[in-house]
Design a protein around this motif. Structure first.
Motif, mmCIF file in Angstrom:
data_model
loop_
_atom_site.group_PDB
_atom_site.id
_atom_site.type_symbol
_atom_site.label_atom_id
_atom_site.label_comp_id
_atom_site.label_asym_id
_atom_site.label_seq_id
_atom_site.Cartn_x
_atom_site.Cartn_y
_atom_site.Cartn_z
ATOM 1 N N UNK A 217 -8.972 10.491 -9.999
ATOM 2 C CA UNK A 217 -7.948 9.379 -10.052
ATOM 3 C C UNK A 217 -8.105 8.505 -8.688
ATOM 4 N N UNK A 218 -8.337 7.006 -8.925
ATOM 5 C CA UNK A 218 -7.947 6.465 -7.486
ATOM 6 C C UNK A 218 -7.077 5.481 -7.762
ATOM 7 N N UNK A 219 -5.995 5.345 -6.689
ATOM 8 C CA UNK A 219 -5.118 4.450 -6.579
ATOM 9 C C UNK A 219 -5.486 3.123 -5.947
ATOM 10 N N UNK A 220 -5.530 1.855 -6.707
ATOM 11 C CA UNK A 220 -5.876 0.721 -5.806
ATOM 12 C C UNK A 220 -4.698 -0.136 -5.501
ATOM 13 N N UNK A 221 -4.632 -0.735 -4.486
ATOM 14 C CA UNK A 221 -3.627 -1.876 -4.197
ATOM 15 C C UNK A 221 -4.302 -3.161 -4.501
ATOM 16 N N UNK A 222 -3.399 -3.885 -5.038
ATOM 17 C CA UNK A 222 -4.124 -5.424 -5.494
ATOM 18 C C UNK A 222 -4.118 -6.231 -4.310
ATOM 19 N N UNK A 223 -5.396 -6.774 -4.126
ATOM 20 C CA UNK A 223 -5.727 -7.615 -2.984
ATOM 21 C C UNK A 223 -5.094 -8.886 -2.727
ATOM 22 N N UNK A 224 -4.404 -9.169 -3.750
ATOM 23 C CA UNK A 224 -3.879 -10.569 -3.772
ATOM 24 C C UNK A 224 -2.167 -10.584 -4.573
ATOM 25 N N UNK B 143 7.484 1.719 -11.013
ATOM 26 C CA UNK B 143 6.565 2.746 -10.452
ATOM 27 C C UNK B 143 7.066 3.407 -9.200
ATOM 28 N N UNK B 144 7.748 2.759 -8.586
ATOM 29 C CA UNK B 144 8.418 3.280 -7.394
ATOM 30 C C UNK B 144 9.541 4.335 -7.497
ATOM 31 N N UNK B 145 9.734 4.567 -8.681
ATOM 32 C CA UNK B 145 10.550 5.828 -8.985
ATOM 33 C C UNK B 145 9.898 7.086 -9.661
ATOM 34 N N UNK B 146 8.340 6.861 -9.428
ATOM 35 C CA UNK B 146 7.527 7.948 -10.167
ATOM 36 C C UNK B 146 7.908 9.396 -9.555
ATOM 37 N N UNK B 147 8.267 9.536 -8.326
ATOM 38 C CA UNK B 147 8.713 11.082 -8.062
ATOM 39 C C UNK B 147 10.002 11.499 -8.282
ATOM 40 N N UNK B 148 10.678 10.664 -8.939
ATOM 41 C CA UNK B 148 12.086 11.130 -9.302
ATOM 42 C C UNK B 148 12.375 11.955 -10.534
ATOM 43 N N UNK B 149 11.284 12.108 -11.446
ATOM 44 C CA UNK B 149 11.814 12.893 -12.680
ATOM 45 C C UNK B 149 12.354 14.099 -12.667
ATOM 46 N N UNK C 245 0.710 -1.126 -0.082
ATOM 47 C CA UNK C 245 -0.205 -0.090 0.028
ATOM 48 C C UNK C 245 0.845 1.127 -0.098
ATOM 49 N N UNK C 246 2.239 1.366 0.643
ATOM 50 C CA UNK C 246 2.878 2.439 0.730
ATOM 51 C C UNK C 246 3.386 3.050 -0.850
ATOM 52 N N UNK C 247 3.396 1.808 -1.685
ATOM 53 C CA UNK C 247 3.907 2.125 -3.114
ATOM 54 C C UNK C 247 2.756 2.456 -3.782
ATOM 55 N N UNK C 248 1.374 2.012 -3.516
ATOM 56 C CA UNK C 248 0.295 2.502 -4.231
ATOM 57 C C UNK C 248 0.161 4.161 -3.630
ATOM 58 N N UNK C 249 0.482 4.496 -2.512
ATOM 59 C CA UNK C 249 0.434 5.892 -2.238
ATOM 60 C C UNK C 249 1.058 6.843 -2.844
ATOM 61 N N UNK C 250 2.330 6.351 -3.243
ATOM 62 C CA UNK C 250 3.395 7.161 -4.020
ATOM 63 C C UNK C 250 2.739 7.268 -5.334
ATOM 64 N N UNK C 251 2.397 6.033 -5.902
ATOM 65 C CA UNK C 251 1.991 6.091 -7.432
ATOM 66 C C UNK C 251 0.736 6.918 -7.541
ATOM 67 N N UNK C 252 -0.421 6.846 -6.457
ATOM 68 C CA UNK C 252 -1.478 7.915 -6.504
ATOM 69 C C UNK C 252 -1.168 9.156 -6.524
ATOM 70 N N UNK C 253 -0.110 9.588 -5.630
ATOM 71 C CA UNK C 253 0.226 11.079 -5.807
ATOM 72 C C UNK C 253 0.819 11.491 -6.962
ATOM 73 N N UNK C 254 1.435 10.639 -7.864
ATOM 74 C CA UNK C 254 2.209 10.945 -9.000
ATOM 75 C C UNK C 254 1.057 11.314 -10.219
ATOM 76 N N UNK D 258 3.951 6.549 -14.792
ATOM 77 C CA UNK D 258 2.685 6.469 -14.143
ATOM 78 C C UNK D 258 1.934 7.746 -14.650
ATOM 79 N N UNK D 259 2.695 8.948 -14.386
ATOM 80 C CA UNK D 259 2.006 10.021 -14.999
ATOM 81 C C UNK D 259 1.970 10.031 -16.529
ATOM 82 N N UNK D 260 2.898 9.562 -17.243
ATOM 83 C CA UNK D 260 2.635 9.421 -18.940
ATOM 84 C C UNK D 260 1.316 8.665 -19.043
#
Ligand code: 5HY
Length: 256
Positions: free
Chosen positions: A32-39, A181-187, A12-21, A202-204
């Protein structure tokens, strides 16, 4: 317009970063809603991880179909389950590797990918061959930082920028693609250091889905991507049975 960004790993922590980007680039009136896979796997760093991430991804798409979602982003650089998701979804589905590579091809003569583990490089090359012209992807380079250690690394931007700088020299490329996806905020940080375009998938992908929906365009239902033919699924896959042409049973997923 309602776009769902699916993180196919279960962190979920990664989903939060992805959602913000994704939200940072979404247009006015675009939810935009970011969801974490349930499995599935906590991170995707192997073919095995990728294969086991697909049911959770498809469950999140199926749930989205019961909620009137207009389009989807698959937020993992392997674009896991992309073709299957396109069979299931009414709206467009775009993978972050696909979006990043197409975008990079618009910005220079050749791009280099900077990714996490070397073992994921082969997949990046496969996708570059599928998505872009021969020679567009000039190199794939791994920083050897596991996916779930990216966010905690205080020197991440420096390490990625240093490797990207080497890649530009070695590959003779002029654009960088961030391979996770975890590098989304580094651009911005990496682009400022190197003076070249740095593309985050993610943004593209979010903007590509937004554009496709705005154009009223969706995946062709004529043949390959038509709804999967209904049939029996057994065992752990029994719940993936489609009620009728592409309307699977809703299983929900944890929205963020
Ligand atoms: C990703 N794995 O974007 C990929 C990155 C990789 O869990 N999210 C993951 O290394 O392929």
């Amino acid at each position: 317009m309602h776009i769902r960004v699916v993180n196919p790993n279960t962190t979920a922590a990664m989903t939060a970063l992805i959602g913000a980007s994704a939200r940072a680039v979404a247009g006015p009136g675009v939810r935009v809603e970011a969801v974490t896979s349930a499995m599935g796997p906590a991170s995707i760093e192997s073919h095995y991880d990728e294969a086991l991430s697909v049911p959770g991804l498809l469950a999140a798409i199926a749930d989205g179909e019961t909620r009137g979602i207009d389009g989807y982003v698959i937020a993992c650089f392997g674009d896991p389950g992309l073709d299957a998701a396109r069979e299931l979804a009414r709206g467009p589905v775009v993978g972050i590797a696909e979006a990043a590579m197409h975008t990079a091809a618009l910005l220079g003569r050749g791009f280099s990918v900077v990714t996490t583990l070397d073992r994921t490089g082969g997949r990046a090359w496969d996708l570059a061959a599928r998505y872009t012209a021969p020679g567009a992807c000039r190199g794939v380079h791994a920083c050897e930082i596991p996916v779930l250690e990216l966010e905690a690394d205080p020197h991440l931007a420096d390490r990625v920028a240093a490797l990207a700088g080497l890649a530009l020299e070695r590959d003779g490329s002029d654009v960088i693609v961030l391979g996770c996806a975890g590098m989304a905020g580094l651009c911005a940080a990496v682009s400022d250091r190197l003076g070249v375009p740095v593309v985050d998938g993610v943004s593209a992908a979010t903007l590509m889905v937004q554009s496709l929906v705005a154009l009223g365009l969706r995946t062709s239902q004529r043949c390959e991507f038509a709804a999967p033919p209904p049939k029996r699924y057994t065992g752990a896959m029994a719940t993936f049975q489609l009620e009728s042409a592409n309307r699977p049973v809703s299983r929900g997923s944890s929205a963020m």
